[in-house]
Every structure is written in C-alpha cells, then in structure tokens.
Design a protein around this motif. Structure first.
Motif, PDB file in Angstrom:
ATOM      1  N   UNK A  65      48.041  63.405  45.183  1.00 43.31           N
ATOM      2  CA  UNK A  65      46.693  63.752  44.773  1.00 43.31           C
ATOM      3  C   UNK A  65      45.975  64.349  45.971  1.00 43.31           C
ATOM      4  N   UNK A  66      45.240  65.406  45.712  1.00 46.22           N
ATOM      5  CA  UNK A  66      44.468  66.061  46.758  1.00 46.22           C
ATOM      6  C   UNK A  66      43.008  66.091  46.337  1.00 46.22           C
ATOM      7  N   UNK A  67      42.139  65.471  47.127  1.00 45.99           N
ATOM      8  CA  UNK A  67      40.711  65.467  46.807  1.00 45.99           C
ATOM      9  C   UNK A  67      40.099  66.787  47.213  1.00 45.99           C
ATOM     10  N   UNK A  68      39.223  67.289  46.379  1.00 48.80           N
ATOM     11  CA  UNK A  68      38.548  68.551  46.631  1.00 48.80           C
ATOM     12  C   UNK A  68      37.063  68.311  46.464  1.00 48.80           C
ATOM     13  N   UNK A  72      36.509  66.080  43.065  1.00 43.80           N
ATOM     14  CA  UNK A  72      37.587  66.435  42.151  1.00 43.80           C
ATOM     15  C   UNK A  72      38.904  66.281  42.876  1.00 43.80           C
ATOM     16  N   UNK A  73      39.971  66.202  42.109  1.00 42.80           N
ATOM     17  CA  UNK A  73      41.296  66.043  42.686  1.00 42.80           C
ATOM     18  C   UNK A  73      42.327  66.688  41.785  1.00 42.80           C
ATOM     19  N   UNK A  74      43.319  67.291  42.409  1.00 43.69           N
ATOM     20  CA  UNK A  74      44.485  67.803  41.695  1.00 43.69           C
ATOM     21  C   UNK A  74      45.527  66.696  41.730  1.00 43.69           C
ATOM     22  N   UNK A  75      46.026  66.336  40.552  1.00 42.97           N
ATOM     23  CA  UNK A  75      46.986  65.243  40.449  1.00 42.97           C
ATOM     24  C   UNK A  75      48.374  65.816  40.207  1.00 42.97           C
ATOM     25  N   UNK A  76      49.341  65.290  40.921  1.00 43.70           N
ATOM     26  CA  UNK A  76      50.713  65.755  40.726  1.00 43.70           C
ATOM     27  C   UNK A  76      51.380  64.932  39.640  1.00 43.70           C
ATOM     28  N   UNK A  77      52.650  65.164  39.417  1.00 41.87           N
ATOM     29  CA  UNK A  77      53.378  64.475  38.360  1.00 41.87           C
ATOM     30  C   UNK A  77      53.799  63.073  38.704  1.00 41.87           C
ATOM     31  N   UNK A  78      53.517  62.615  39.880  1.00 43.47           N
ATOM     32  CA  UNK A  78      53.896  61.279  40.331  1.00 43.47           C
ATOM     33  C   UNK A  78      53.176  60.224  39.507  1.00 43.47           C
ATOM     34  N   UNK A  79      53.871  59.165  39.137  1.00 51.18           N
ATOM     35  CA  UNK A  79      53.246  58.104  38.339  1.00 51.18           C
ATOM     36  C   UNK A  79      52.127  57.410  39.107  1.00 51.18           C
ATOM     37  N   UNK A 129      49.808  58.858  40.510  1.00 52.47           N
ATOM     38  CA  UNK A 129      48.585  59.650  40.391  1.00 52.47           C
ATOM     39  C   UNK A 129      47.550  58.967  39.499  1.00 52.47           C
ATOM     40  N   UNK A 130      47.978  58.169  38.530  1.00 53.77           N
ATOM     41  CA  UNK A 130      47.032  57.462  37.665  1.00 53.77           C
ATOM     42  C   UNK A 130      46.279  56.404  38.478  1.00 53.77           C
ATOM     43  N   UNK A 131      47.005  55.652  39.276  1.00 50.55           N
ATOM     44  CA  UNK A 131      46.360  54.653  40.140  1.00 50.55           C
ATOM     45  C   UNK A 131      45.467  55.341  41.166  1.00 50.55           C
ATOM     46  N   UNK A 132      45.913  56.461  41.707  1.00 57.12           N
ATOM     47  CA  UNK A 132      45.092  57.219  42.661  1.00 57.12           C
ATOM     48  C   UNK A 132      43.808  57.711  41.999  1.00 57.12           C
TER      49      UNK A 132
END
Length: 159
Positions: free
Chosen positions: A1-4, A21-28, A30-33
C-alpha cells in the motif's frame, strides 16, 4: 500500500480539511493496511484538526473500509484506490476499482452465508453511492464522525 496525501501537507484544498488516499496492491495484507489507514486518518482528524471523532465512527469506518476493499480485491482485477476525506460532518470512504460492473446489495437473508458486505455498508452509512467511472467504478460511503446522541450504543442509534 502506498499512501498519497491530498496536498503536500496532506490536507485538501477545500478549507484545509484532512484527506488521504492509498493505492492497494493484491496482497491480502492490503485490507488490514486499509483499516489501519482509516484509523490513523480519523485519529489525526481528532488530534490535529480537533474534530469530535467518536470511537463509534472509528469502528464503523474500519468495517466499511474492510467491506469495500474486500469486495474490490475479490471481484475486480488490478489496482484498488482507497480515498478518505472529511466532508462536512462525515468521513467519506471511496474505493475505486477497474471493474465496470456495478454491484448490487442483495436482499436480506439471514440464512445466506457471505455476500452481506453492501447490506452492511448501506445500513451503516449516512449516504451510499455506486458510480461507474470512465474506467471502472467508485463506491462511496459517508459516515457521521461525531456521536449522534450521547446515550447511543457503540454504533449509534442503529444498533
């Protein structure tokens, strides 16, 4: 996840209200992040902007973020973008994904296992919208961040 952040200082240009905002990757993870980002965002709104963010709002926002990001990760290929911002007396949670198919909340069925996410989100949010974008769709929920009544339970008068 990358915060913007919104602007260089992380605030919006609309009166200096907080947003992130954040771009979330496909990693599981990412939901917790995404849930942590929501808590950090509302904690910052409380401490740095002196907004009366209730514990109830923290809990509901985490749940809404979790449901919307989970649905986007499950049903849409590619990236997911999560945006959080203060709009009036609400926290706006917006999740964009690349799938143009608009989801619909199913009718309530206590016997059904799973697929209750949009039911939950629409019940907890003051405002709930699903909108097709030029690419994909955006699901937006607005949640009151202040307690609506002092005697309400942890989730407000709804519960």
């Amino acid at each position: 996840m990358e915060a913007v952040p919104g602007d260089e200082d992380g605030t919006a240009s609309d009166g200096g209200l907080p947003r992130t905002s954040a771009a979330l990757d496909g990693d599981s993870a990412s939901i917790a992040d995404a849930r942590r980002l929501a808590v950090d965002f509302l904690t910052s709104a409380r401490t740095e902007y002196a907004l009366p963010v209730a514990e109830r709002a923290l809990e509901i926002t985490q749940l809404v973020v979790s449901e919307l990001v989970t649905n986007a990760r499950k049903y849409a290929p590619g990236p997911v973008l999560l945006s959080l911002r203060i709009v009036g007396d609400t926290v706006e949670v917006a999740v964009w994904d690349s799938d143009p198919l608009l989801p619909t909340a199913r009718t309530a069925d206590p016997g059904r296992v799973g697929q209750h996410g949009l039911e939950i989100v629409s019940a907890l949010a003051q405002d709930f919208q699903i909108r097709r974008e030029a690419v994909g769709k955006r699901v937006t929920a607005r949640i009151a961040y202040a307690d609506e009544s002092p005697g309400a339970g942890p989730y407000g008068a709804f519960w």
